[in-house]
Design a protein around this motif. Structure first.
Motif, PDB file in Angstrom:
ATOM      1  N   SER A   1       0.837  -1.198   0.000  1.00  0.00           N
ATOM      2  CA  SER A   1       0.000   0.000   0.000  1.00  0.00           C
ATOM      3  C   SER A   1       0.865   1.238   0.000  1.00  0.00           C
ATOM      4  O   SER A   1       1.894   1.296   0.662  1.00  0.00           O
ATOM      5  N   ARG A   2       0.449   2.243  -0.760  1.00  0.00           N
ATOM      6  CA  ARG A   2       1.169   3.517  -0.778  1.00  0.00           C
ATOM      7  C   ARG A   2       1.015   4.216   0.568  1.00  0.00           C
ATOM      8  O   ARG A   2       1.734   5.165   0.845  1.00  0.00           O
ATOM      9  N   HIS A   3       0.088   3.739   1.384  1.00  0.00           N
ATOM     10  CA  HIS A   3      -0.145   4.366   2.686  1.00  0.00           C
ATOM     11  C   HIS A   3       0.287   3.473   3.831  1.00  0.00           C
ATOM     12  O   HIS A   3      -0.137   3.685   4.962  1.00  0.00           O
TER      13      HIS A   3
ATOM     14  N   LEU B   1       6.887  -2.514  -7.937  1.00  0.00           N
ATOM     15  CA  LEU B   1       7.826  -2.320  -6.842  1.00  0.00           C
ATOM     16  C   LEU B   1       7.163  -1.469  -5.774  1.00  0.00           C
ATOM     17  O   LEU B   1       6.265  -0.675  -6.047  1.00  0.00           O
ATOM     18  N   SER B   2       7.619  -1.609  -4.542  1.00  0.00           N
ATOM     19  CA  SER B   2       7.038  -0.836  -3.448  1.00  0.00           C
ATOM     20  C   SER B   2       7.380   0.637  -3.615  1.00  0.00           C
ATOM     21  O   SER B   2       8.373   0.986  -4.269  1.00  0.00           O
ATOM     22  N   PRO B   3       6.577   1.540  -3.036  1.00  0.00           N
ATOM     23  CA  PRO B   3       6.890   2.972  -3.139  1.00  0.00           C
ATOM     24  C   PRO B   3       8.292   3.336  -2.670  1.00  0.00           C
ATOM     25  O   PRO B   3       8.971   4.109  -3.346  1.00  0.00           O
ATOM     26  N   PRO B   4       8.782   2.811  -1.526  1.00  0.00           N
ATOM     27  CA  PRO B   4      10.157   3.155  -1.141  1.00  0.00           C
ATOM     28  C   PRO B   4      11.187   2.729  -2.185  1.00  0.00           C
ATOM     29  O   PRO B   4      12.139   3.466  -2.466  1.00  0.00           O
ATOM     30  N   ALA B   5      10.988   1.538  -2.763  1.00  0.00           N
ATOM     31  CA  ALA B   5      11.925   1.074  -3.788  1.00  0.00           C
ATOM     32  C   ALA B   5      11.829   1.934  -5.037  1.00  0.00           C
ATOM     33  O   ALA B   5      12.850   2.301  -5.642  1.00  0.00           O
TER      34      ALA B   5
END
Length: 232
Positions: free
Chosen positions: A23-25, A199-203
Motif C-alpha cells: 500500500s502507498r499508505h 515495486l514498493s513505493p520506497p523502492a
C-alpha cells in the motif's frame, strides 16, 4: 478533500493493496515519502537562502526566498492535484523545516567560510532528486497517468528554483542548466516505471532518486548541455 501521500488512505488504497500486496499508505511508504520531502525542503531552503544572502538581501528577504524555494513546487503540485489546501499549509512541519534551512544558510553566509561551489551544486542536485520523486509519488497516489506523474514530478522539483531565481532578478536556472529539469523528469519517469513493475513505493522512490541525482551530478561534473540554437 483528497488524501495526500502523507495521510492514511481509504478504500482505493485498500483495493490497490489487495491487488499488489503493498500500500502507498503503509507506515514504511509514508515514512519514506515524509523523510524525502522534509530533506528536499531543507536542502532547497538552504540553497535559496544562501543565494539570497549572497545577493545582499536582509534577513526577512533571505527567509522569504528560502521558504519560496522550498515550498512553491509542492504547493503547485498539490493545487494541480486538487489536494487543497496544500499540505504545506495544513501542517507546520514544512514551513518550520524551511525556516531551519534558511537559518542554517544565514549562519553559513555570515561566517564567510569559503566553500566549494561544487558542494552546493551537489546539495542542490540531491534536493532536486528528492522533490522529483516525492512529486511523482504523490501524483501516483492520486491515480495520475504517466504523463502527469512526470510533469508533476518535474514541476515539484523545479518550481521552487524558478521562483527563487525570479525573486533574485535572474533568469531561472532551469532555462540555462540543460540537464536540470530533464534530470528531474527522468527521475519521475523512473518512479512511474518502477511502480508499474509493482515495486514498493520506497523502492520506486529510491530508483528515481538515483536516476535523477546521478544524471544531474554527472552533468555538473562533465558540463553536459543540451543542444543550443546558434544565431549567426
Amino acid at each position: 478533500m483528497t488524501s495526500s501521500a502523507s495521510e492514511p488512505g481509504g478504500t482505493a488504497d485498500t483495493a490497490r493493496a489487495a491487488r499488489t500486496g503493498w500500500s502507498r499508505h503503509s507506515a514504511r511508504s509514508v515514512t519514506a515519502f515524509t523523510v524525502a520531502d522534509l530533506l528536499a525542503t531543507l536542502l532547497f531552503a538552504f540553497e535559496g537562502a544562501r543565494l539570497a544572502g549572497e545577493a545582499g538581501l536582509d534577513l526577512f528577504g533571505i527567509a522569504v526566498v528560502g521558504c519560496a524555494s522550498s515550498l512553491v513546487g509542492g504547493i503547485l503540485r498539490d493545487l494541480l492535484l486538487g489536494d487543497t489546501p496544500p499540505f504545506a499549509f495544513r501542517s507546520p512541519s514544512r514551513i518550520l523545516v524551511a525556516l531551519i534551512g534558511s537559518l542554517a544558510a544565514i549562519a553559513v553566509v555570515a561566517s564567510d567560510v569559503p566553500a566549494p561551489d561544487d558542494l552546493f551544486a551537489v546539495l542542490d542536485a540531491l534536493g532536486l532528486a528528492l522533490f522529483a520523486i516525492t512529486g511523482a509519488e504523490k501524483a501516483l497516489d492520486h491515480g495520475s497517468n504517466g504523463w502527469v506523474v512526470v510533469i508533476l514530478g518535474t514541476l515539484t522539483a523545479v518550481g521552487g528554483g524558478v521562483t527563487r531565481d525570479l525573486l533574485l532578478g535572474g533568469i531561472p536556472s532551469v532555462l540555462t542548466s540543460s540537464v536540470y529539469a530533464s534530470a528531474a523528469a527522468a527521475g519521475a519517469l523512473a518512479v512511474f516505471v518502477a511502480a508499474r513493475l509493482r515495486l514498493s513505493p520506497p523502492a520506486a522512490m529510491t530508483i528515481g532518486f538515483v536516476v535523477c541525482a546521478t544524471l544531474r551530478i554527472l552533468a555538473i561534473a562533465f558540463d553536459w548541455q543540451l543542444p543550443h540554437l546558434t544565431v549567426a
